[in-house]
Design an enzyme around this catalytic site. Structure first.
Site, PDB file in Angstrom:
ATOM      1  N   GLU A  89       0.843  -1.201   0.000  1.00  0.00           N
ATOM      2  CA  GLU A  89       0.000   0.000   0.000  1.00  0.00           C
ATOM      3  C   GLU A  89       0.874   1.245   0.000  1.00  0.00           C
ATOM      4  O   GLU A  89       1.979   1.237   0.555  1.00  0.00           O
ATOM      5  CB  GLU A  89      -0.910  -0.051   1.237  1.00  0.00           C
ATOM      6  CG  GLU A  89      -1.773   1.155   1.490  1.00  0.00           C
ATOM      7  CD  GLU A  89      -2.818   1.429   0.409  1.00  0.00           C
ATOM      8  OE1 GLU A  89      -2.445   1.493  -0.767  1.00  0.00           O
ATOM      9  OE2 GLU A  89      -3.988   1.624   0.760  1.00  0.00           O
ATOM     10  N   ASP A  90       0.397   2.305  -0.608  1.00  0.00           N
ATOM     11  CA  ASP A  90       1.176   3.544  -0.644  1.00  0.00           C
ATOM     12  C   ASP A  90       1.186   4.228   0.721  1.00  0.00           C
ATOM     13  O   ASP A  90       2.231   4.525   1.278  1.00  0.00           O
ATOM     14  CB  ASP A  90       0.650   4.495  -1.734  1.00  0.00           C
ATOM     15  CG  ASP A  90      -0.858   4.716  -1.668  1.00  0.00           C
ATOM     16  OD1 ASP A  90      -1.534   4.107  -0.809  1.00  0.00           O
ATOM     17  OD2 ASP A  90      -1.375   5.506  -2.476  1.00  0.00           O
ATOM     18  N   ASP A  93      -3.625   6.135   6.203  1.00  0.00           N
ATOM     19  CA  ASP A  93      -4.038   7.421   6.765  1.00  0.00           C
ATOM     20  C   ASP A  93      -4.998   7.139   7.934  1.00  0.00           C
ATOM     21  O   ASP A  93      -4.557   6.834   9.042  1.00  0.00           O
ATOM     22  CB  ASP A  93      -4.673   8.222   5.631  1.00  0.00           C
ATOM     23  CG  ASP A  93      -5.010   9.645   5.989  1.00  0.00           C
ATOM     24  OD1 ASP A  93      -4.454  10.166   6.963  1.00  0.00           O
ATOM     25  OD2 ASP A  93      -5.840  10.249   5.278  1.00  0.00           O
ATOM     26  N   PHE A 142      -0.746  16.594   3.511  1.00  0.00           N
ATOM     27  CA  PHE A 142      -1.193  15.865   2.325  1.00  0.00           C
ATOM     28  C   PHE A 142      -0.021  15.719   1.353  1.00  0.00           C
ATOM     29  O   PHE A 142       0.617  16.697   0.981  1.00  0.00           O
ATOM     30  CB  PHE A 142      -2.373  16.561   1.653  1.00  0.00           C
ATOM     31  CG  PHE A 142      -3.110  15.623   0.745  1.00  0.00           C
ATOM     32  CD1 PHE A 142      -4.015  14.706   1.254  1.00  0.00           C
ATOM     33  CD2 PHE A 142      -2.856  15.629  -0.623  1.00  0.00           C
ATOM     34  CE1 PHE A 142      -4.666  13.803   0.414  1.00  0.00           C
ATOM     35  CE2 PHE A 142      -3.509  14.732  -1.465  1.00  0.00           C
ATOM     36  CZ  PHE A 142      -4.418  13.823  -0.940  1.00  0.00           C
ATOM     37  N   ARG A 155       0.880  12.122  -9.732  1.00  0.00           N
ATOM     38  CA  ARG A 155       1.360  10.754  -9.465  1.00  0.00           C
ATOM     39  C   ARG A 155       2.738  10.512 -10.062  1.00  0.00           C
ATOM     40  O   ARG A 155       3.489   9.656  -9.590  1.00  0.00           O
ATOM     41  CB  ARG A 155       0.400   9.717 -10.066  1.00  0.00           C
ATOM     42  CG  ARG A 155      -0.946   9.622  -9.381  1.00  0.00           C
ATOM     43  CD  ARG A 155      -1.670   8.361  -9.859  1.00  0.00           C
ATOM     44  NE  ARG A 155      -3.095   8.398  -9.588  1.00  0.00           N
ATOM     45  CZ  ARG A 155      -3.669   8.037  -8.454  1.00  0.00           C
ATOM     46  NH1 ARG A 155      -2.929   7.628  -7.441  1.00  0.00           N
ATOM     47  NH2 ARG A 155      -4.977   8.093  -8.305  1.00  0.00           N
TER      48      ARG A 155
HETATM   49  P1  IMP Z   1      -7.405   5.814   4.626  1.00  0.00           P
HETATM   50  O1  IMP Z   1      -8.564   4.900   4.388  1.00  0.00           O
HETATM   51  O2  IMP Z   1      -7.818   7.102   5.271  1.00  0.00           O
HETATM   52  O3  IMP Z   1      -6.263   5.154   5.358  1.00  0.00           O
HETATM   53  O4  IMP Z   1      -6.912   6.282   3.202  1.00  0.00           O
HETATM   54  C1  IMP Z   1      -5.984   5.599   2.516  1.00  0.00           C
HETATM   55  C2  IMP Z   1      -5.928   6.040   1.066  1.00  0.00           C
HETATM   56  O5  IMP Z   1      -6.165   7.456   0.916  1.00  0.00           O
HETATM   57  C3  IMP Z   1      -4.531   5.795   0.575  1.00  0.00           C
HETATM   58  O6  IMP Z   1      -4.419   4.512   0.025  1.00  0.00           O
HETATM   59  C4  IMP Z   1      -4.345   6.886  -0.427  1.00  0.00           C
HETATM   60  O7  IMP Z   1      -4.799   6.444  -1.681  1.00  0.00           O
HETATM   61  C5  IMP Z   1      -5.214   8.019   0.075  1.00  0.00           C
HETATM   62  N1  IMP Z   1      -4.409   9.001   0.838  1.00  0.00           N
HETATM   63  C6  IMP Z   1      -4.323   9.153   2.163  1.00  0.00           C
HETATM   64  N2  IMP Z   1      -3.486  10.139   2.501  1.00  0.00           N
HETATM   65  C7  IMP Z   1      -3.005  10.623   1.345  1.00  0.00           C
HETATM   66  C8  IMP Z   1      -2.048  11.662   1.007  1.00  0.00           C
HETATM   67  O8  IMP Z   1      -1.458  12.350   1.858  1.00  0.00           O
HETATM   68  N3  IMP Z   1      -1.840  11.857  -0.319  1.00  0.00           N
HETATM   69  C9  IMP Z   1      -2.439  11.119  -1.286  1.00  0.00           C
HETATM   70  N4  IMP Z   1      -3.305  10.138  -1.031  1.00  0.00           N
HETATM   71  C10 IMP Z   1      -3.590   9.893   0.280  1.00  0.00           C
HETATM   72 MG    MG Z   2      -4.174   3.935  -1.965  1.00  0.00          MG
END
Ligand code: IMP
Ligand code: MG
Length: 167
Positions: A89-90, A93, A142, A155
């Protein structure tokens, strides 16, 4: 994070993954779209048999906030029952997206299921997630670049940058 810092970190993660998965023919599951650059760089540092799958999730929410309702847009084409699975996973959050995916995958009865995340933003966590292999821990900013986007932009950037002005 500069491209040099990212390279060094991906090297380190690849060494850890290699140590744990050599001779296990794991399935790496890349979470689209954000993780495609990271996963591509990671697998090119691995020199043992493995398979690569892709899943794509979307969350209904406003702007950069996850609503908690996740939709599976693209799913596995082959069964993972009895396999050693590593999700790449990237960024984690709130944790809502990846926790949903891990629960979803667990129902397929993989032999093992672990998570490798390039970036962790722990200050925003809403759901507890164990990250088995982690690159960077960052404050609540962000980020874009190296696969990470803001409304599908940025990207392609080779470095990970803080987006100064959020839309
Ligand atoms: P979560 O469900 O809040 O953990 O969101 C995860 C997804 O939101 C990640 O897989 C990213 O695709 C996107 N995301 C969360 N934070 C960032 C950020 O700082 N930049 C870009 N994408 C983000
Ligand atoms: Mg993602």
């Amino acid at each position: 994070m500069t491209r040099a810092e990212i390279e060094a970190k991906v090297d380190k993660l690849a060494t850890q993954v290699r140590r744990d998965y050599l001779d296990r023919n794991p399935v790496l599951i890349c979470v689209l779209k954000g993780s495609f650059v990271f996963t591509a760089d990671l697998v090119r540092r691995l020199d043992f048999p493995l398979e690569i799958e892709f899943v794509q999730l979307s969350s209904y929410g406003k702007g950069t906030e996850s609503s908690g309702k996740i939709k599976v847009e693209k799913y596995l084409r082959y069964p993972i029952e009895g396999r050693d699975v590593l999700v790449t996973e990237d960024i984690v959050d709130t944790g809502i997206t990846i926790a949903f995916l891990l629960d979803y995958l667990r129902r397929e009865k993989p032999a093992s299921l672990k998570l490798c995340a390039l970036v962790d933003k722990p200050s925003r966590r809403q759901v507890q997630v164990a990250i088995d292999y982690l690159g960077f821990t960052v404050p609540d900013k962000f980020l874009v670049g190296y696969g990470l986007d803001c409304d599908e932009n940025f990207r392609y950037l080779p470095d990970i940058c803080v987006l100064e002005e959020q839309p």
